[in-house]
Design an enzyme around this catalytic site. Structure first.
Site, mmCIF file in Angstrom:
data_model
loop_
_atom_site.group_PDB
_atom_site.id
_atom_site.type_symbol
_atom_site.label_atom_id
_atom_site.label_comp_id
_atom_site.label_asym_id
_atom_site.label_seq_id
_atom_site.Cartn_x
_atom_site.Cartn_y
_atom_site.Cartn_z
ATOM 1 N N SER A 142 0.799 -1.221 0.000
ATOM 2 C CA SER A 142 0.000 0.000 0.000
ATOM 3 C C SER A 142 0.829 1.266 0.000
ATOM 4 O O SER A 142 0.277 2.358 -0.093
ATOM 5 C CB SER A 142 -0.954 0.006 1.204
ATOM 6 O OG SER A 142 -0.202 -0.109 2.382
ATOM 7 N N HIS A 201 1.680 3.926 6.826
ATOM 8 C CA HIS A 201 1.085 4.824 5.845
ATOM 9 C C HIS A 201 1.589 6.240 6.055
ATOM 10 O O HIS A 201 2.397 6.489 6.941
ATOM 11 C CB HIS A 201 -0.450 4.791 5.953
ATOM 12 C CG HIS A 201 -1.064 3.563 5.318
ATOM 13 N ND1 HIS A 201 -2.391 3.245 5.488
ATOM 14 C CD2 HIS A 201 -0.552 2.602 4.523
ATOM 15 C CE1 HIS A 201 -2.645 2.127 4.817
ATOM 16 N NE2 HIS A 201 -1.544 1.723 4.236
ATOM 17 N N ASP A 241 -7.576 6.171 5.285
ATOM 18 C CA ASP A 241 -7.649 4.980 6.124
ATOM 19 C C ASP A 241 -8.883 4.907 6.998
ATOM 20 O O ASP A 241 -8.983 4.005 7.825
ATOM 21 C CB ASP A 241 -6.399 4.886 7.000
ATOM 22 C CG ASP A 241 -5.156 4.580 6.179
ATOM 23 O OD1 ASP A 241 -4.051 4.792 6.700
ATOM 24 O OD2 ASP A 241 -5.304 4.128 5.031
#
Lengths: 184, 248
Positions: free
Chosen positions: A61, A100, A126
């Protein structure tokens, strides 16, 4: 040939067992080696104030910046995190840390900070990953900010996790080797 | 250390010895009917070779078997130095165990104690390394000073006046890729420079081409060296042996 090796090792172990003093010495030697590795980890935990100072990227990701199998070094002694920082966080009551990037930082007048994150390679932020009803992350959820990386080195960890038997094989071999090699 | 008695059955066998090598051993036994299996090593494995040589040298001083000279050396091994090291290792492991298992629970709060334990572990580990590098160096064994009055009398008459005061420090040198093995006996605890005896042999004296080890031969040579020490016939410090490249 393999059988010979095994026999030799068994002999060495028997010889070691007969001499208790030497056995104690070799066991402590082995313990020191294991503890050295653990203490380096704990030392890093102490220095970076992070409960997990080194993590492995598990998903794609964050591509193209980080790939699955990369190692990240974290530092949690930073006071504030800013937009654009790559951070590793854990959602409350969940085990798996996620790496992230910070998308939004809201700082309230009373000093309370709310954070929103998103993976570079994801289409949405998210919020879908957070706990039901949770819209923002807090500073406490952050395990640390990424300050360094090593490409692909984490593949070993991923392999060890996917095939747990490898862990035992590896540790067993290393232990046997240390116990029966007599350089100490 | 494995004791090699002259009785059958108590010797260490190497699993790689094949049946025809047992016959070879039979041939090598001249007068004895009892067969002694010789230890075989891979002579390329220099670490193992040094380990076997060191173990045999150390064993020569403590063995209870009667030597060909009719007397045993029978010194007592001095474990105090090794005990200190073992204690330090155990202490370091204790700190590490506390840090690893005891303090894992509440991390952010215990951070200070974690730091203390980690630091202690690394300090003790560092001290151990220093001891091994600077104090132990090439020592393989230490003995206690003589305590048996008869033995003391005999040795003092023989020439060495200090053996009831100081133990012996047995050092061994076996440079990498060299064929020469050196054993040095000197006084333990005496201010340097201590009197010493030194002897160098080629390992070819004790190992044959297949790696069979002549333990008896080495024990005899070491005993000869010890008798020189016991008699007070010390070597001169500027090295009258052809092999010493550095002065002691």
């Amino acid at each position: 040939m393999f059988k010979d090796m095994v026999n030799k090792q068994v002999l060495e172990l028997k010889k070691l067992w007969a001499n208790k003093r030497q056995l104690t010495f070799q066991l402590l030697n082995l313990a020191m080696i294991v503890f050295s590795a653990l203490m380096i980890w704990k030392g890093l935990m102490f220095a970076t104030r992070s409960e997990s100072p080194v993590v492995v990227v598990l998903s794609g990701s964050m591509e193209p910046a980080f790939q699955r199998g990369d190692i990240l070094f974290l530092n949690n002694s930073v006071e504030k995190v800013y937009v654009g920082d790559v951070v590793v966080f854990k959602i409350k009551d969940r085990d798996i840390p996620i790496v992230h990037r910070i998308l939004k930082v809201h700082e309230k007048p009373d000093g309370h900070v709310e954070l929103l994150t998103k993976g570079d390679n994801n289409r949405v932020d998210d919020r879908g990953l957070y706990a039901p009803g949770q819209l923002w992350l807090e500073r406490e959820d952050i395990l640390g900010k990424a300050v360094g990386t090593l490409r692909y080195v984490g593949m070993v960890t991923i392999a060890l996790n996917d095939y747990p038997v490898l862990k035992y094989v590896l540790v067993g071999m290393m232990g046997l080797f240390v116990l029966t090699s007599k350089e100490g | 250390m494995a004791k090699k008695n002259k009785k059958s059955g108590a010797s260490v066998e190497d699993a790689a010895a094949k049946p025809d090598e047992a016959e070879k051993v039979d041939e090598e036994e001249e007068e004895e009917e009892i067969e002694v299996e010789l230890l075989q090593v891979d002579v390329g494995d220099i670490i193992k070779v040094k380990q076997i040589l060191d173990e045999t040298v150390a064993g020569t001083f403590t063995t209870e078997d009667v030597s060909t000279y009719g007397q045993v050396i029978q010194l007592e091994e001095d474990y105090s130095h090794e005990n200190i090291k073992l204690f330090l290792m155990a202490l370091a492991c204790a700190f590490a165990a506390v840090a690893q298992f005891g303090l894992a629970a509440d991390f952010p709060k215990n951070r200070l104690w974690l730091g203390v334990c980690c630091a202690s572990y690394f300090c003790i580990s560092g001290i151990l390394q220093l001891i091994m590098t600077f104090i132990d160096k090439d020592c393989i064994m230490m003995t206690k000073p003589l305590s048996d009055p008869e033995a003391i009398k005999r040795v003092k008459n023989g020439g060495n006046q200090l053996m009831d005061k100081y133990g012996i420090r047995v050092r061994s040198q076996f440079p990498r890729f060299s064929e020469y093995y050196t054993v040095i006996l000197e006084f333990q605890g005496k201010d340097p420079p201590s009197e010493f005896v030194k002897q160098t042999w080629s390992v070819g004296n004790f190992f044959d081409v297949d790696g069979f080890f002549d333990e008896e031969g080495l024990m005899l040579e070491v005993e000869k060296l010890y008798r020189r020490f016991e008699a007070g016939k010390f070597d001169k410090p500027d090295g009258n042996k052809t092999n010493s490249k550095k002065e002691n």
